[in-house]
Design a protein around this motif. Structure first.
Motif, PDB file in Angstrom:
ATOM      1  N   SER A   1       0.811  -1.296   0.028  1.00 53.01           N
ATOM      2  CA  SER A   1      -0.159   0.092   0.220  1.00 53.01           C
ATOM      3  C   SER A   1       0.750   1.272  -0.117  1.00 53.01           C
ATOM      4  CB  SER A   1      -1.333   0.061   1.232  1.00 53.01           C
ATOM      5  OG  SER A   1      -0.002  -0.446   2.346  1.00 53.01           O
TER       6      SER A   1
ATOM      7  N   CYS B   1       7.637  -5.695   3.870  1.00 52.94           N
ATOM      8  CA  CYS B   1       6.980  -7.519   3.792  1.00 52.94           C
ATOM      9  C   CYS B   1       7.060  -7.036   2.641  1.00 52.94           C
ATOM     10  CB  CYS B   1       5.992  -7.950   4.721  1.00 52.94           C
ATOM     11  SG  CYS B   1       4.802  -9.737   4.689  1.00 52.94           S
TER      12      CYS B   1
ATOM     13  N   ILE C   1      -3.639   2.699  -5.870  1.00 54.43           N
ATOM     14  CA  ILE C   1      -4.880   3.303  -5.056  1.00 54.43           C
ATOM     15  C   ILE C   1      -4.970   2.437  -3.968  1.00 54.43           C
ATOM     16  CG2 ILE C   1      -7.284   1.854  -5.382  1.00 54.43           C
ATOM     17  CD1 ILE C   1      -6.802   0.617  -8.193  1.00 54.43           C
TER      18      ILE C   1
ATOM     19  N   CYS D   1       2.339  -1.802   4.614  1.00 51.96           N
ATOM     20  CA  CYS D   1       3.925  -2.787   3.842  1.00 51.96           C
ATOM     21  C   CYS D   1       3.758  -2.411   2.855  1.00 51.96           C
ATOM     22  CB  CYS D   1       3.921  -3.880   4.457  1.00 51.96           C
ATOM     23  SG  CYS D   1       2.604  -5.106   3.293  1.00 51.96           S
ATOM     24  N   SER D   2       5.221  -2.955   2.171  1.00 53.02           N
ATOM     25  CA  SER D   2       5.285  -3.203   0.042  1.00 53.02           C
ATOM     26  C   SER D   2       7.338  -3.408   0.775  1.00 53.02           C
ATOM     27  CB  SER D   2       5.290  -1.816  -0.258  1.00 53.02           C
ATOM     28  OG  SER D   2       7.297  -1.393   0.012  1.00 53.02           O
ATOM     29  N   ARG D   3       6.770  -4.480  -0.913  1.00 49.64           N
ATOM     30  CA  ARG D   3       8.752  -4.718  -0.686  1.00 49.64           C
ATOM     31  C   ARG D   3       9.650  -4.294  -0.129  1.00 49.64           C
ATOM     32  NH1 ARG D   3       7.655  -7.271  -6.167  1.00 49.64           N
ATOM     33  NH2 ARG D   3       6.975  -5.157  -6.506  1.00 49.64           N
TER      34      ARG D   3
ATOM     35  N   GLY E   1     -11.875  -0.150 -12.898  1.00 49.94           N
ATOM     36  CA  GLY E   1     -11.461   0.092 -14.397  1.00 49.94           C
ATOM     37  C   GLY E   1      -9.998   0.539 -14.668  1.00 49.94           C
ATOM     38  N   PRO E   2      -9.319   0.725 -15.583  1.00 45.74           N
ATOM     39  CA  PRO E   2      -7.771   1.848 -15.553  1.00 45.74           C
ATOM     40  C   PRO E   2      -8.035   2.729 -15.096  1.00 45.74           C
ATOM     41  CG  PRO E   2      -8.796   1.022 -17.379  1.00 45.74           C
ATOM     42  CD  PRO E   2      -9.436   0.787 -16.396  1.00 45.74           C
TER      43      PRO E   2
ATOM     44  N   GLY F   1      -5.016  -5.912  -1.540  1.00 44.01           N
ATOM     45  CA  GLY F   1      -5.043  -5.950  -3.078  1.00 44.01           C
ATOM     46  C   GLY F   1      -4.229  -6.051  -4.050  1.00 44.01           C
TER      47      GLY F   1
ATOM     48  N   ASN G   1       4.533 -12.290  -0.852  1.00 48.47           N
ATOM     49  CA  ASN G   1       4.655 -13.370  -1.475  1.00 48.47           C
ATOM     50  C   ASN G   1       5.266 -14.469  -0.510  1.00 48.47           C
ATOM     51  OD1 ASN G   1       3.636 -15.463  -3.577  1.00 48.47           O
ATOM     52  ND2 ASN G   1       5.632 -14.973  -4.533  1.00 48.47           N
TER      53      ASN G   1
ATOM     54  N   PHE H   1      -1.697   6.948 -12.914  1.00 48.67           N
ATOM     55  CA  PHE H   1      -1.250   7.671 -11.900  1.00 48.67           C
ATOM     56  C   PHE H   1       0.171   8.201 -12.250  1.00 48.67           C
ATOM     57  CE2 PHE H   1      -2.244   3.379 -10.257  1.00 48.67           C
ATOM     58  CZ  PHE H   1      -0.914   3.184  -9.807  1.00 48.67           C
TER      59      PHE H   1
ATOM     60  N   THR I   1      -9.661  -5.914  -7.070  1.00 47.04           N
ATOM     61  CA  THR I   1     -10.156  -6.474  -7.840  1.00 47.04           C
ATOM     62  C   THR I   1      -9.849  -5.921  -9.061  1.00 47.04           C
ATOM     63  OG1 THR I   1     -12.905  -6.645  -7.646  1.00 47.04           O
ATOM     64  CG2 THR I   1     -10.967  -9.078  -6.965  1.00 47.04           C
TER      65      THR I   1
ATOM     66  N   TYR J   1      -2.863 -12.794 -14.741  1.00 47.74           N
ATOM     67  CA  TYR J   1      -4.040 -11.111 -14.492  1.00 47.74           C
ATOM     68  C   TYR J   1      -5.407 -11.661 -13.819  1.00 47.74           C
ATOM     69  CZ  TYR J   1      -4.897  -6.492 -13.176  1.00 47.74           C
ATOM     70  OH  TYR J   1      -4.944  -5.167 -12.222  1.00 47.74           O
TER      71      TYR J   1
HETATM   72  N1  NAP Z   1      -3.914   0.522 -11.764  1.00 47.08           N
HETATM   73  C1  NAP Z   1      -4.828   0.140 -12.307  1.00 47.08           C
HETATM   74  O1  NAP Z   1      -5.360   0.902 -13.371  1.00 47.08           O
HETATM   75  C2  NAP Z   1      -5.675  -0.998 -11.541  1.00 47.08           C
HETATM   76  C3  NAP Z   1      -6.746  -1.378 -12.270  1.00 47.08           C
HETATM   77  C4  NAP Z   1      -7.781  -2.457 -12.139  1.00 47.08           C
HETATM   78  C5  NAP Z   1      -7.588  -3.030 -11.216  1.00 47.08           C
HETATM   79  N2  NAP Z   1      -5.939  -2.725 -10.028  1.00 47.08           N
HETATM   80  C6  NAP Z   1      -5.365  -3.579  -8.936  1.00 47.08           C
HETATM   81  O2  NAP Z   1      -5.583  -2.398  -7.677  1.00 47.08           O
HETATM   82  C7  NAP Z   1      -4.149  -3.117  -6.756  1.00 47.08           C
HETATM   83  C8  NAP Z   1      -3.391  -2.267  -7.211  1.00 47.08           C
HETATM   84  O3  NAP Z   1      -2.836  -1.313  -8.777  1.00 47.08           O
HETATM   85  P1  NAP Z   1      -2.325  -0.358  -8.664  1.00 47.08           P
HETATM   86  O4  NAP Z   1      -1.529  -0.211  -9.747  1.00 47.08           O
HETATM   87  O5  NAP Z   1      -2.969   1.459  -7.723  1.00 47.08           O
HETATM   88  O6  NAP Z   1      -0.812  -0.400  -7.344  1.00 47.08           O
HETATM   89  P2  NAP Z   1       0.891  -0.740  -8.332  1.00 47.08           P
HETATM   90  O7  NAP Z   1       1.353  -0.546  -8.931  1.00 47.08           O
HETATM   91  O8  NAP Z   1       0.417  -2.933  -8.496  1.00 47.08           O
HETATM   92  O9  NAP Z   1       1.445  -1.118  -6.441  1.00 47.08           O
HETATM   93  C9  NAP Z   1       0.673  -1.233  -5.918  1.00 47.08           C
HETATM   94  C10 NAP Z   1       1.890  -1.998  -4.245  1.00 47.08           C
HETATM   95  O10 NAP Z   1       1.861  -3.362  -4.112  1.00 47.08           O
HETATM   96  C11 NAP Z   1       3.520  -2.794  -3.830  1.00 47.08           C
HETATM   97  N3  NAP Z   1       3.920  -4.573  -3.828  1.00 47.08           N
HETATM   98  C12 NAP Z   1       4.206  -5.414  -5.469  1.00 47.08           C
HETATM   99  N4  NAP Z   1       4.269  -5.933  -5.245  1.00 47.08           N
HETATM  100  C13 NAP Z   1       4.446  -6.582  -3.526  1.00 47.08           C
HETATM  101  C14 NAP Z   1       4.757  -7.556  -2.751  1.00 47.08           C
HETATM  102  N5  NAP Z   1       5.205  -8.610  -3.415  1.00 47.08           N
HETATM  103  N6  NAP Z   1       4.491  -7.615  -1.390  1.00 47.08           N
HETATM  104  C15 NAP Z   1       4.317  -6.973  -1.058  1.00 47.08           C
HETATM  105  N7  NAP Z   1       4.244  -5.401  -2.327  1.00 47.08           N
HETATM  106  C16 NAP Z   1       3.703  -5.087  -2.782  1.00 47.08           C
HETATM  107  C17 NAP Z   1       4.229  -2.097  -4.773  1.00 47.08           C
HETATM  108  O11 NAP Z   1       5.292  -1.792  -3.707  1.00 47.08           O
HETATM  109  P3  NAP Z   1       6.852  -2.100  -3.894  1.00 47.08           P
HETATM  110  O12 NAP Z   1       7.194  -2.282  -5.344  1.00 47.08           O
HETATM  111  O13 NAP Z   1       7.502  -1.538  -2.942  1.00 47.08           O
HETATM  112  O14 NAP Z   1       6.179  -3.772  -2.864  1.00 47.08           O
HETATM  113  C18 NAP Z   1       3.256  -1.038  -4.316  1.00 47.08           C
HETATM  114  O15 NAP Z   1       3.399  -0.178  -2.746  1.00 47.08           O
HETATM  115  C19 NAP Z   1      -4.415  -4.677  -7.714  1.00 47.08           C
HETATM  116  O16 NAP Z   1      -4.388  -5.442  -7.163  1.00 47.08           O
HETATM  117  C20 NAP Z   1      -4.468  -4.259  -9.497  1.00 47.08           C
HETATM  118  O17 NAP Z   1      -4.385  -5.259  -9.600  1.00 47.08           O
HETATM  119  C21 NAP Z   1      -5.012  -1.332 -10.733  1.00 47.08           C
END
Ligand code: NAP
Length: 253
Positions: free
Chosen positions: A15, A63, A19, A37-39, A183-184, A91, A66, A187, A138, A152
């Protein structure tokens, strides 16, 4: 409308960006205590610094969700430090990609298995404290054909099924389970910025396919995540809220 979120204890893995980062910001503004957390250790430390001084509080550490043992340990640590958990918002995603066997395994492990493991850890704590709310992030790519056959879309789709069935199982414990399917969403530093830079024609088509001619923002998704996760949505469980500005074209019965 009063969301009733003040003082809620919230766990949101993955997080620090996009989003879910916006969800964290908004929950802190509502006066919640939030675990993140994030990695990346640096990113978590920077995010915690940025979040300090708000109405609520933030805790967390690096953390990788995975990593089963570290993820489960992180969850238990966060529950202990928060003094319980009222809201869980899983998420994380391995993202889209080529239709390879490696991607199928990665998507299953990151998107699906980590969500299941997370629920298995937090639900006993929610039962103990008399209830809670779980909101999965989702995607609309699971409810309409989008971007070709790939792990995905299918793996996120399996979370819709899991969420629905889980909602039936835990409802009697006062726990609600819902999905938010964006949807898409555009940011800076996100996947859609990357697609704009590398696949400009496709990006423009996706943009045009939205009735309003633009992609969504993290805030527009976050608003819906907060509502569904809040006591204000006390009578909403087992649903999948599409948040896409009308991008998907199916009729939803
Ligand atoms: N963006 C879109 O258009 C969209 C559309 C539909 C659904 N979604 C869903 O919304 C969710 C968030 O997506 P997003 O696009 O907003 O963000 P994102 O770019 O996917 O980044 C999300 C966060 O996840 C962390 N992360 C990734 N892998 C990780 C792991 N294995 N362990 C811990 N942290 C991890 C990243 O930090 P680190 O890299 O530092 O770990 C980052 O803080 C996802 O499930 C995505 O499928 C997104």
């Amino acid at each position: 409308m009063e969301l009733g979120l003040k003082g809620k204890r919230v766990i949101i893995p993955a997080s620090t960006k996009g989003i879910l980062r916006r969800v964290v910001d908004q929950l802190i503004d509502e006066g919640c205590d939030v675990a993140i957390c994030s990695r990346s250790e640096d990113t978590v430390a920077r995010t915690l610094r940025e979040l300090s001084g708000g109405k609520g509080s933030a805790i967390g550490r690096a953390c990788d969700v995975n990593d089963k043992s570290d993820y489960e340990a992180w969850l238990e640590e966060m529950v202990e430090q928060l003094g319980g958990v009222d809201i869980f918002i899983p998420g994380v995603s391995a993202g889209g990609g080529a239709d390879s066997e490696r991607n199928w395994w990665k998507s299953f492990e990151v998107d699906v298995l980590s969500t299941v493991r997370g629920c298995e850890v937090v639900i006993p704590h929610m039962r103990e404290s008399g209830g809670g709310a779980i909101t999965f992030i989702t995607t609309t790519a699971s409810v309409e054909t989008f971007g070709g056959p790939q792990a995905y879309n299918a793996m996120k789709g399996s979370l819709l099924v899991y969420a629905k069935q889980l909602s039936q199982e835990v409802g009697r414990d006062g726990i609600r389970v819902n999905c938010v399917s964006p949807g898409p969403i555009y940011f800076e530093g996100g996947v859609w910025q990357m697609l704009k830079d590398t696949m400009a024609k496709w990006f423009a088509k996706v943009e045009k396919d939205h009735p309003s001619g633009r992609l969504g923002t993290p805030e527009e998704v976050s608003n819906c995540v907060l509502f569904l996760s809040s006591p204000a949505a006390s009578w909403v469980s087992g649903t999948n809220l599409i948040v896409d500005g009308g991008f998907t074209k199916r009729v939803q019965f």
